[in-house]
Write a protein that holds these residues in place. Structure first.
Motif, PDB file in Angstrom:
ATOM      1  N   ASP A  41       1.126  -1.028  -0.363  1.00  0.00           N
ATOM      2  CA  ASP A  41      -0.348  -0.786   0.195  1.00  0.00           C
ATOM      3  C   ASP A  41       0.964   1.697   0.114  1.00  0.00           C
ATOM      4  O   ASP A  41       1.654   0.686   0.747  1.00  0.00           O
ATOM      5  CB  ASP A  41      -1.075  -0.109   1.268  1.00  0.00           C
ATOM      6  CG  ASP A  41      -2.205  -1.667   1.219  1.00  0.00           C
ATOM      7  OD1 ASP A  41      -2.478  -0.828  -0.032  1.00  0.00           O
ATOM      8  OD2 ASP A  41      -2.466  -1.543   2.090  1.00  0.00           O
ATOM      9  N   PHE A  42       0.596   1.923  -0.415  1.00  0.00           N
ATOM     10  CA  PHE A  42       0.925   3.664  -1.020  1.00  0.00           C
ATOM     11  C   PHE A  42       0.227   4.380  -1.039  1.00  0.00           C
ATOM     12  O   PHE A  42      -0.349   4.633  -2.558  1.00  0.00           O
ATOM     13  CB  PHE A  42       2.582   3.149  -1.682  1.00  0.00           C
ATOM     14  CG  PHE A  42       3.543   4.318  -1.887  1.00  0.00           C
ATOM     15  CD1 PHE A  42       3.825   5.262  -1.279  1.00  0.00           C
ATOM     16  CD2 PHE A  42       2.460   5.371  -3.345  1.00  0.00           C
ATOM     17  CE1 PHE A  42       5.350   5.697  -1.590  1.00  0.00           C
ATOM     18  CE2 PHE A  42       3.382   6.764  -4.059  1.00  0.00           C
ATOM     19  CZ  PHE A  42       4.503   7.008  -2.677  1.00  0.00           C
ATOM     20  N   ALA A  43       0.306   5.547  -0.485  1.00  0.00           N
ATOM     21  CA  ALA A  43      -0.539   6.865  -0.381  1.00  0.00           C
ATOM     22  C   ALA A  43       0.421   8.404  -1.070  1.00  0.00           C
ATOM     23  O   ALA A  43       1.698   8.269  -0.704  1.00  0.00           O
ATOM     24  CB  ALA A  43      -1.151   7.533   0.522  1.00  0.00           C
ATOM     25  N   PHE A  44       0.062   8.657  -2.228  1.00  0.00           N
ATOM     26  CA  PHE A  44       0.254   9.652  -2.903  1.00  0.00           C
ATOM     27  C   PHE A  44      -0.473  11.168  -2.594  1.00  0.00           C
ATOM     28  O   PHE A  44      -1.526  10.496  -3.134  1.00  0.00           O
ATOM     29  CB  PHE A  44       1.465   9.358  -3.516  1.00  0.00           C
ATOM     30  CG  PHE A  44       0.469   8.359  -4.976  1.00  0.00           C
ATOM     31  CD1 PHE A  44       0.492  10.261  -6.473  1.00  0.00           C
ATOM     32  CD2 PHE A  44       0.044   7.587  -4.897  1.00  0.00           C
ATOM     33  CE1 PHE A  44      -0.633   9.064  -7.194  1.00  0.00           C
ATOM     34  CE2 PHE A  44      -0.570   7.224  -5.993  1.00  0.00           C
ATOM     35  CZ  PHE A  44      -1.556   7.744  -6.718  1.00  0.00           C
ATOM     36  N   GLN A  45      -0.113  11.935  -2.676  1.00  0.00           N
ATOM     37  CA  GLN A  45      -0.660  12.972  -3.880  1.00  0.00           C
ATOM     38  C   GLN A  45      -1.026  12.809  -4.767  1.00  0.00           C
ATOM     39  O   GLN A  45       0.285  12.688  -5.962  1.00  0.00           O
ATOM     40  CB  GLN A  45       0.020  14.058  -3.372  1.00  0.00           C
ATOM     41  CG  GLN A  45      -0.074  14.621  -1.294  1.00  0.00           C
ATOM     42  CD  GLN A  45      -1.238  14.780  -1.421  1.00  0.00           C
ATOM     43  OE1 GLN A  45      -2.612  15.007  -1.892  1.00  0.00           O
ATOM     44  NE2 GLN A  45      -1.929  14.875  -0.348  1.00  0.00           N
ATOM     45  N   VAL A  46      -1.731  13.268  -6.252  1.00  0.00           N
ATOM     46  CA  VAL A  46      -1.802  13.141  -7.404  1.00  0.00           C
ATOM     47  C   VAL A  46      -0.623  14.815  -8.047  1.00  0.00           C
ATOM     48  O   VAL A  46      -0.385  14.433  -8.928  1.00  0.00           O
ATOM     49  CB  VAL A  46      -2.645  13.719  -7.422  1.00  0.00           C
ATOM     50  CG1 VAL A  46      -3.617  13.761  -9.447  1.00  0.00           C
ATOM     51  CG2 VAL A  46      -3.749  12.621  -7.746  1.00  0.00           C
ATOM     52  N   ILE A  57      -9.314  12.037 -10.271  1.00  0.00           N
ATOM     53  CA  ILE A  57      -9.390  12.597  -8.269  1.00  0.00           C
ATOM     54  C   ILE A  57      -8.579  13.471  -8.299  1.00  0.00           C
ATOM     55  O   ILE A  57      -7.599  13.250  -9.064  1.00  0.00           O
ATOM     56  CB  ILE A  57      -8.334  10.180  -8.264  1.00  0.00           C
ATOM     57  CG1 ILE A  57      -9.790   9.452  -8.110  1.00  0.00           C
ATOM     58  CG2 ILE A  57      -7.931  10.630  -6.262  1.00  0.00           C
ATOM     59  CD1 ILE A  57      -8.773   8.110  -8.255  1.00  0.00           C
ATOM     60  N   LYS A  58      -9.076  14.101  -7.116  1.00  0.00           N
ATOM     61  CA  LYS A  58      -8.023  15.168  -6.704  1.00  0.00           C
ATOM     62  C   LYS A  58      -7.915  14.265  -5.866  1.00  0.00           C
ATOM     63  O   LYS A  58      -8.440  14.178  -4.421  1.00  0.00           O
ATOM     64  CB  LYS A  58      -8.834  16.996  -6.807  1.00  0.00           C
ATOM     65  CG  LYS A  58      -8.191  16.463  -8.237  1.00  0.00           C
ATOM     66  CD  LYS A  58      -8.680  18.328  -8.635  1.00  0.00           C
ATOM     67  CE  LYS A  58      -9.131  18.895  -9.432  1.00  0.00           C
ATOM     68  NZ  LYS A  58      -9.517  20.449  -9.461  1.00  0.00           N
TER      69      LYS A  58
END
Length: 181
Positions: A55-60, A128-129
């Motif tokens: 799992d990896f979260a990031f900002q668009v 997605i933003k």
């Protein structure tokens, strides 16, 4: 895709089938989005001495910045669509077939990206933003952690404009990596 491998002095063939998304096969833009996502994820884990996580979260906005684009609605939409297409892509292993005709491994599906989730706000049903979380496929995570996938020379890769040149760098850079010193 077909690969030939040797097992116990016997030639075998491993057959793979790429199953595209309902929108079709990914193209050079989706490839660039995946490479940029991979860069962000590897920079946040392997380069810091931590294992690569599923799992990896990031900002668009940061993904679009790594790609070298401006943060505009059109680019947000294109990146969102590319992530959707990559999520739907799967590679099915049809099996390992030995020269003597015996079949080996069972059929299985491999995904580079298993899920894409919006953590922040949704601008519209398809765009997605904000923050996004992806779940990489387990086979891909194991390959990165085993050292089979390593970071690209990102500046060199981005400087090349033709997809075939970029792909050649991806393939050949591993061969010449040990010659740098």
């Amino acid at each position: 895709i077909e690969t030939k491998i040797r097992i116990d002095k016997e030639t075998s063939e491993r057959l793979w089938q790429v199953i595209p998304s309902r929108r079709g096969m990914p193209g050079p833009f989706e490839h660039a989005v995946f490479r940029a996502l991979e860069k962000l994820a590897i920079d946040g884990s392997i380069r810091k001495g931590a294992p690569f996580e599923r799992d990896f979260a990031f900002q668009v906005k940061s993904l679009i910045g790594v790609l070298g684009f401006s943060y505009q609605n059109n680019n947000v939409r294109r990146v969102s669509e590319a992530l959707d297409r990559l999520q739907e892509l799967s590679i099915e292993e049809l099996g390992v077939f030995r020269r003597n005709g015996k079949a080996g491994a069972k059929r299985r599906k491999v995904h580079l990206i298993e899920a894409v989730r919006a953590v922040g706000q949704l601008a519209s049903p398809c765009t997605i933003k904000g923050s996004v979380a992806v779940t990489f496929g387990q086979d891909y995570v194991e390959s990165v952690n085993a050292g089979y996938v390593r970071p690209l020379d990102w500046e060199l890769w981005r400087s090349l404009k033709r997809p075939i040149a970029r792909r050649l760098v991806e393939i050949l850079e591993m061969d010449f990596y040990g010659l740098r010193h």
